[in-house]
Design a protein around this motif. Sequence first.
Motif, PDB file in Angstrom:
ATOM      1  N   LEU A  76      33.050  21.711  29.977  1.00  0.00           N
ATOM      2  CA  LEU A  76      34.482  21.772  30.221  1.00  0.00           C
ATOM      3  C   LEU A  76      35.072  20.384  30.018  1.00  0.00           C
ATOM      4  N   LEU A  77      36.072  20.274  29.159  1.00  0.00           N
ATOM      5  CA  LEU A  77      36.758  19.011  28.956  1.00  0.00           C
ATOM      6  C   LEU A  77      37.739  18.817  30.099  1.00  0.00           C
ATOM      7  N   VAL A  78      37.637  17.681  30.785  1.00  0.00           N
ATOM      8  CA  VAL A  78      38.458  17.441  31.973  1.00  0.00           C
ATOM      9  C   VAL A  78      39.339  16.212  31.786  1.00  0.00           C
ATOM     10  N   THR A  79      40.484  16.219  32.450  1.00  0.00           N
ATOM     11  CA  THR A  79      41.422  15.115  32.330  1.00  0.00           C
ATOM     12  C   THR A  79      41.210  14.039  33.385  1.00  0.00           C
ATOM     13  N   ASP A  80      40.615  14.396  34.521  1.00  0.00           N
ATOM     14  CA  ASP A  80      40.374  13.454  35.616  1.00  0.00           C
ATOM     15  C   ASP A  80      38.992  13.752  36.202  1.00  0.00           C
TER      16      ASP A  80
ATOM     17  N   ASP B 218      41.918  21.554  36.086  1.00  0.00           N
ATOM     18  CA  ASP B 218      42.341  21.539  34.694  1.00  0.00           C
ATOM     19  C   ASP B 218      42.822  22.898  34.206  1.00  0.00           C
ATOM     20  N   GLY B 219      42.780  23.898  35.059  1.00  0.00           N
ATOM     21  CA  GLY B 219      43.240  25.223  34.665  1.00  0.00           C
ATOM     22  C   GLY B 219      42.150  26.167  34.202  1.00  0.00           C
ATOM     23  N   TYR B 220      40.880  25.737  34.243  1.00  0.00           N
ATOM     24  CA  TYR B 220      39.783  26.640  33.897  1.00  0.00           C
ATOM     25  C   TYR B 220      39.612  27.655  35.022  1.00  0.00           C
TER      26      TYR B 220
ATOM     27  N   GLU C 180      46.119  19.385  25.579  1.00  0.00           N
ATOM     28  CA  GLU C 180      47.424  19.983  25.832  1.00  0.00           C
ATOM     29  C   GLU C 180      47.290  21.489  25.949  1.00  0.00           C
ATOM     30  N   GLY C 181      48.190  22.084  26.689  1.00  0.00           N
ATOM     31  CA  GLY C 181      48.207  23.532  26.814  1.00  0.00           C
ATOM     32  C   GLY C 181      47.232  24.027  27.862  1.00  0.00           C
ATOM     33  N   ARG C 182      47.235  25.328  28.036  1.00  0.00           N
ATOM     34  CA  ARG C 182      46.394  25.960  29.038  1.00  0.00           C
ATOM     35  C   ARG C 182      44.935  25.980  28.581  1.00  0.00           C
ATOM     36  N   LYS C 183      44.045  25.579  29.464  1.00  0.00           N
ATOM     37  CA  LYS C 183      42.616  25.538  29.145  1.00  0.00           C
ATOM     38  C   LYS C 183      41.982  26.917  29.341  1.00  0.00           C
TER      39      LYS C 183
END
Length: 123
Positions: A13-17, A113-115, A62-65
């Motif tokens: 999973l690519l995460v932003t934080d 992240d929305g996953y 960007e956008g929904r994960k």
Amino acid sequence: MDKPQTMRSFVKLLVTDAPASVSFYEGLGFERIASEPPILRLQWGGESDVYLVSPPPSLKLEGRKGMGVLVGFRAGSDGVDAVAAKAAALGAHVEGPTVQPWYTREVVVTDPDGYRLNFIEPA
């Protein structure tokens, strides 16, 4: 004769934080197995691996994960109610528990992240 070790299934999973994501996943009950940024390896119930990956700054997330994807886990001995309670305490969006027509009881938890994580137990 022993079976040779093989790589079990895993999800990246690519995460932003990354620190916030690790805190969230550990709060749900995942165990940190390895931490070598930009990749952190977590494990659920001793059998399901999740890799949290911090992408390079040049890659914009960007956008929904995970649109249309549920990442599934067996709830384990504590059950879906315990997972739902932990997720709610972490401030996560929780759907369920819901009894499905295929004889499972499930909750869906949304990570930072929305996953969407789907925890399942027999109904």
